[in-house]
Design a protein around this motif. Structure first.
Motif, PDB file in Angstrom:
ATOM      1  N   UNK A 113      47.691   2.458 -58.421  1.00  0.00           N
ATOM      2  CA  UNK A 113      48.582   1.573 -58.299  1.00  0.00           C
ATOM      3  C   UNK A 113      48.968   0.658 -56.964  1.00  0.00           C
ATOM      4  N   UNK A 114      49.400  -0.252 -56.944  1.00  0.00           N
ATOM      5  CA  UNK A 114      49.756  -0.745 -55.576  1.00  0.00           C
ATOM      6  C   UNK A 114      51.102   0.037 -55.191  1.00  0.00           C
ATOM      7  N   UNK A 115      51.088  -0.003 -53.803  1.00  0.00           N
ATOM      8  CA  UNK A 115      52.135   1.093 -53.064  1.00  0.00           C
ATOM      9  C   UNK A 115      53.507   0.631 -53.031  1.00  0.00           C
ATOM     10  N   UNK A 116      54.167   0.478 -54.221  1.00  0.00           N
ATOM     11  CA  UNK A 116      55.508  -0.271 -54.464  1.00  0.00           C
ATOM     12  C   UNK A 116      56.500   0.620 -55.076  1.00  0.00           C
ATOM     13  N   UNK A 142      49.981  -2.460 -69.378  1.00  0.00           N
ATOM     14  CA  UNK A 142      49.393  -2.118 -67.969  1.00  0.00           C
ATOM     15  C   UNK A 142      47.678  -2.056 -68.356  1.00  0.00           C
ATOM     16  N   UNK A 143      46.947  -2.803 -67.239  1.00  0.00           N
ATOM     17  CA  UNK A 143      45.641  -2.840 -67.684  1.00  0.00           C
ATOM     18  C   UNK A 143      45.049  -1.351 -67.031  1.00  0.00           C
ATOM     19  N   UNK A 144      45.916  -0.928 -65.697  1.00  0.00           N
ATOM     20  CA  UNK A 144      45.597   0.260 -65.314  1.00  0.00           C
ATOM     21  C   UNK A 144      45.590   1.475 -66.453  1.00  0.00           C
ATOM     22  N   UNK A 189      45.550   1.066 -69.686  1.00  0.00           N
ATOM     23  CA  UNK A 189      44.531   0.929 -70.587  1.00  0.00           C
ATOM     24  C   UNK A 189      43.379   1.678 -70.046  1.00  0.00           C
ATOM     25  N   UNK A 190      43.089   1.458 -68.926  1.00  0.00           N
ATOM     26  CA  UNK A 190      41.569   1.982 -68.295  1.00  0.00           C
ATOM     27  C   UNK A 190      41.566   3.457 -68.350  1.00  0.00           C
ATOM     28  N   UNK A 191      42.637   3.918 -68.040  1.00  0.00           N
ATOM     29  CA  UNK A 191      42.683   5.345 -67.578  1.00  0.00           C
ATOM     30  C   UNK A 191      42.492   5.874 -69.080  1.00  0.00           C
ATOM     31  N   UNK A 192      43.103   5.199 -70.095  1.00  0.00           N
ATOM     32  CA  UNK A 192      43.122   5.903 -71.480  1.00  0.00           C
ATOM     33  C   UNK A 192      41.815   5.862 -71.649  1.00  0.00           C
ATOM     34  N   UNK A 193      41.039   4.561 -71.657  1.00  0.00           N
ATOM     35  CA  UNK A 193      39.610   4.250 -72.214  1.00  0.00           C
ATOM     36  C   UNK A 193      38.741   5.362 -71.594  1.00  0.00           C
ATOM     37  N   UNK A 194      38.923   5.921 -70.438  1.00  0.00           N
ATOM     38  CA  UNK A 194      37.904   6.754 -69.845  1.00  0.00           C
ATOM     39  C   UNK A 194      38.400   8.264 -70.286  1.00  0.00           C
ATOM     40  N   UNK A 195      39.385   8.345 -71.123  1.00  0.00           N
ATOM     41  CA  UNK A 195      39.743   9.527 -71.822  1.00  0.00           C
ATOM     42  C   UNK A 195      40.440  10.433 -70.899  1.00  0.00           C
ATOM     43  N   UNK A 201      38.531  11.783 -62.356  1.00  0.00           N
ATOM     44  CA  UNK A 201      39.757  12.222 -62.316  1.00  0.00           C
ATOM     45  C   UNK A 201      40.037  12.932 -63.514  1.00  0.00           C
ATOM     46  N   UNK A 202      41.130  13.657 -63.810  1.00  0.00           N
ATOM     47  CA  UNK A 202      41.580  14.563 -64.755  1.00  0.00           C
ATOM     48  C   UNK A 202      42.984  14.024 -65.165  1.00  0.00           C
ATOM     49  N   UNK A 203      43.908  13.461 -64.358  1.00  0.00           N
ATOM     50  CA  UNK A 203      45.374  13.002 -64.932  1.00  0.00           C
ATOM     51  C   UNK A 203      45.423  11.684 -64.123  1.00  0.00           C
ATOM     52  N   UNK A 204      46.137  10.905 -64.953  1.00  0.00           N
ATOM     53  CA  UNK A 204      46.180   9.547 -64.171  1.00  0.00           C
ATOM     54  C   UNK A 204      47.653   9.326 -64.370  1.00  0.00           C
ATOM     55  N   UNK A 205      48.414   8.778 -63.392  1.00  0.00           N
ATOM     56  CA  UNK A 205      49.666   8.569 -63.253  1.00  0.00           C
ATOM     57  C   UNK A 205      49.952   7.093 -63.234  1.00  0.00           C
ATOM     58  N   UNK A 206      51.180   6.536 -64.224  1.00  0.00           N
ATOM     59  CA  UNK A 206      51.486   5.291 -64.413  1.00  0.00           C
ATOM     60  C   UNK A 206      53.156   5.373 -64.322  1.00  0.00           C
ATOM     61  N   UNK A 207      53.480   5.935 -63.126  1.00  0.00           N
ATOM     62  CA  UNK A 207      54.957   6.013 -63.176  1.00  0.00           C
ATOM     63  C   UNK A 207      55.817   5.041 -62.970  1.00  0.00           C
ATOM     64  N   UNK A 208      55.497   3.799 -63.679  1.00  0.00           N
ATOM     65  CA  UNK A 208      56.345   2.529 -63.281  1.00  0.00           C
ATOM     66  C   UNK A 208      57.878   2.727 -63.632  1.00  0.00           C
TER      67      UNK A 208
END
Lengths: 373, 367
Positions: free
Chosen positions: A202-205, A285-287, A289-295, A271-278
């Motif tokens: 994600x963006x650094x915000x 979020x597209x990010x 969905x993309x992480x999910x699609x990659x499993x 990667x193994x784990x993806x964080x979307x801690x909004x």
């Protein structure tokens, strides 16, 4: 012969100076949306804020710019007016953000909501008094009423609108965001690594949970020698990116870099784990969905459209609230639980199949055919 | 943890006059919460609006109908005050309806918000002036901030509150609904596809759109079967009885939504348009392996992942009919959604998970 002429009004598809391309989710949405309209045999033209230059969104689809002049309460009346006047030869209009449909909209038009963005604490610095907020709400209500349909990428926005102005339900349509399943798919075989890699794409915000994530990762990197942390996203300034490079340098197994969108499938697959801690301001979020699609096992904030994608414990983990404690607990559970990681990832991938680009186009086609008939 | 006393205040779990359960979902939640607190060793006493009668939720969990029923701007300030005064010795107070948490709550307290009750078109007729609505909203804001935590199973309520009053990041505890594991249900035969609308038969639950959708589908697909099960206002039940007489392929009964009933249908409809939704009933249908079609209101869109564990439809008979038709005509898709729904409930909405979350919250508050 084209079915009709569609004008799309946005604020920024490229930077106002017409030179710099923006690689955000909204811009990717815009490109796929344009491709879909062209596939449906519409003539498409875009307008945005700028000094009068013309470019292309995709080959053959012009992007004109008009000066902003006036903007107040998150609306751009002069831009709206200029679009209305300059695009008078179009048959249908799309307002790429709902507030752009204020004060007037074409008769056969659709507005798009990309999610709630006014749910973070500093929002009120933009509309600092009740008088400002009332005016913003009044303009937004007017903007929601002008187009024939308002398409929302998540149900959080729909629920907000219907709970704020009961009676608008019939105007709303839910078309969740998409993922390109041809590009984002699991690897043929997962690498047999000993390390566990955690990604924040994600963006650094602050609103994307960067600060809580860094503190959580400092603790986890110290506790789990098999852990790697990859931070992949741009900052708002060179200064911020330099700080992040320094932070990564100071922490073993922490990496900071940036990749263009076309290389992101490769990043996710490694990667193994993806964080979307909004914490706020989030749609479907597209990010995510993309992480999910990659499993991949996803840890997401329980905010906005993320609850339309993740069921806690089924296809990911949802954090409420997003804090260092909840992040550490969730990541720890996944680092120490390879079975949980695998199961969540598999179900995430199965879920993402319902959010493919083709399904998104089909959902949009139904709306467009009803409004533009 | 040492045994403690927990007082719970509700508006109306049962009708104060007839003592009949008013809403099966709320009652099931109350029973599950009482049982959990009892098993944790606590003494539990419920209070609700009433003129002094005494009932019970479970053995040794009394329900005291003793709070004054005086409503103002959709809040209950005198009932709130009465609960505060009369249940002054409790260690933890649970305000089972958010509106009861105004104007003042116990020091250690939590509120439960069952969903959004202000998203229907008739809401403004309950509070007909802007001034009244402003006052209601002010009180609701106070009720949200008063307790230490507000528990809800409806993520949409959290989203609305946070977008209405930014800064409520830590106010909410999201504890999704639950479902008991269903008994083994016999596989449905290859007979006609049966579509169920479980009551209550109210406009908020989408009964009008449902029968219009059914009428359209009966013309196109004579082999579909439709079942209306539940209760409604007498006039509505009478109308539906006549409607069923006129429409072959449709039946009406007063059965509640049990696993037995679910065992006889293929698709369950919850096209909720406004108000708190039947979250537990919908989860029961999903747990039973039925394909569900839900509206986006009432917290149901937080249970269903679009086209993965069910279908979310916009309000209207046309979109509902399209969704039913698609699932009726495509058994493979129907099975896929139903299987995913069953698995999702088992992992995300199990009673065990719900109890774990409530236990953790209660322990944190009581410690």
């Amino acid at each position: 012969m084209a079915k009709g002429r569609v004008g799309v009004l946005t604020t920024y598809h490229v930077h106002e100076d017409g030179k710099r391309v923006i690689y955000g989710g909204a811009e990717r949405y815009g490109i796929e949306f344009t491709r879909m309209l062209v596939e449906m045999e519409y003539d498409v033209t875009w307008w945005q804020i700028g000094s009068g230059w013309t470019q292309e969104v995709i080959p053959g689809v012009p992007l004109h710019s008009v000066p902003l002049r006036e903007a107040a309460y998150q609306t751009c009346p002069s831009l709206n007016r200029a679009f209305f006047e300059q695009a008078d030869r179009i048959d249908h209009a799309v307002y790429f953000s709902t507030l752009l449909a204020y004060p007037q909209a074409f008769e056969r038009s659709i507005a798009i909501s990309h999610g709630v963005y006014w749910d973070y604490p500093t929002w009120e610095t933009i509309v600092p008094t009740e008088r400002h907020r009332a005016e913003w709400r009044a303009r937004w209500y007017a903007a929601l009423n002008k187009p024939q349909k308002v398409v929302s990428c998540d149900t959080a926005t729909i629920r907000f609108i219907t709970a704020t102005w009961p009676g608008l339900a019939e105007k709303l349509e839910y078309v969740p965001n998409f993922v390109n399943l041809e590009e984002f798919h699991p690897p043929d075989a997962d690498a047999g690594r000993a390390s566990v890699r955690v990604l924040l794409p994600r963006r650094l915000t602050a609103v994307r949970g960067i600060n809580e994530t860094l503190t959580a990762m400092e603790r986890l990197l110290a506790a789990y020698p098999q852990l790697e942390f990859h931070l992949v996203g741009r900052g708002h300034s060179d200064h911020q990116e330099r700080d992040m490079l320094r932070w990564a340098h100071e922490h073993p197994r922490a990496y900071y870099y940036w990749r263009p969108p076309h290389l992101m499938p490769h990043v996710y697959r490694n990667m193994d784990i993806v964080l979307i801690p909004s914490k706020a301001a989030e749609g479907t979020s597209l990010s995510c969905l993309e992480a999910m699609a990659v499993g991949r096992a996803v840890v997401a904030g329980c905010t906005g459209g993320l609850t339309d994608l993740i069921l806690d414990g089924y296809n990911g983990l949802l954090l409420r609230p997003v804090t260092v404690r909840t992040l550490v607990e969730a990541i720890e559970a996944l680092v120490t639980g390879p079975d949980l990681r695998r199961e969540l990832g598999e179900r995430a991938e199965a879920t993402a199949r319902a959010f493919g680009l083709d399904q998104w186009k089909e959902r949009w086609r139904r709306v467009i055919e009803r409004v533009f008939r | 943890m040492a045994p403690r006393t927990v007082g719970v205040a509700a508006e109306k779990l049962v009708d104060p006059g007839t003592r009949q359960i008013l809403d099966a979902d709320r009652w099931d939640y109350a029973v599950a919460l009482s049982r959990l607190l009892q098993e944790l060793g606590h003494q539990v006493i419920w209070w609700q609006l009433g003129d002094g009668w005494r009932g019970e939720i479970l053995p040794e969990v009394p329900l005291l109908g003793a709070l004054p029923a005086s409503c103002q701007f959709l809040t209950w300030p005198t009932a709130c005050e009465s609960f505060l005064e009369r249940a002054n010795g409790v260690d933890l107070a649970i305000y089972f309806d958010l509106a009861l948490a105004y104007p003042q709550v116990h020091e250690v307290s939590v509120a439960v918000a069952h969903g959004v009750t202000w998203d229907g078109p008739l809401f403004a007729s309950r509070l007909p002036t802007a001034e009244e609505r402003e006052e209601w909203k002010r009180r609701l804001g106070i009720a949200l901030r008063n307790p230490l935590k507000v528990v809800t199973a409806d993520a949409g309520l959290i989203h609305w509150a946070q977008a209405t009053w930014p800064g409520l990041q830590y106010a909410f505890e999201y504890i999704p609904g639950f479902s008991l594991p269903p008994p083994a249900l016999a596989a449905r035969s290859d007979g006609p596809v049966t579509v169920l609308f479980p009551g209550p038969f109210t406009p908020e639950r989408g009964i009008g759109e449902t029968i219009r959708a059914m009428e359209a589908l009966m013309v196109r697909h004579g082999d579909l079967r439709f079942r209306l099960s539940g209760r409604g206002e007498p006039a509505v039940e009478e109308y539906l009885a006549e409607w069923v007489e006129r429409h072959q392929g449709a039946t009406l009964d007063r059965l509640p939504l049990t696993y037995d009933l679910l065992g006889e249908v293929d698709i369950a409809l919850f096209p909720v348009k406004s108000g708190p939704g039947p979250i537990l009933a919908c989860l029961r249908a999903m747990a039973a392996g039925k394909a569900v079609i839900v509206g986006w209101a009432g917290g149901l869109s937080g249970l269903v992942l679009q086209e993965h564990t069910g279908k979310i439809v916009s309000p209207g008979a046309e979109s509902l009919a399209e969704a039913i038709e698609e699932l009726a005509l495509h058994p493979a898709k129907r099975r896929l959604l139903a299987d995913n729904a069953r698995e999702a409930v088992a992992h995300a909405f199990s009673l065990e998970r719900w109890r774990r979350r409530w236990t953790r919250l209660a322990e944190k508050l009581l410690d």
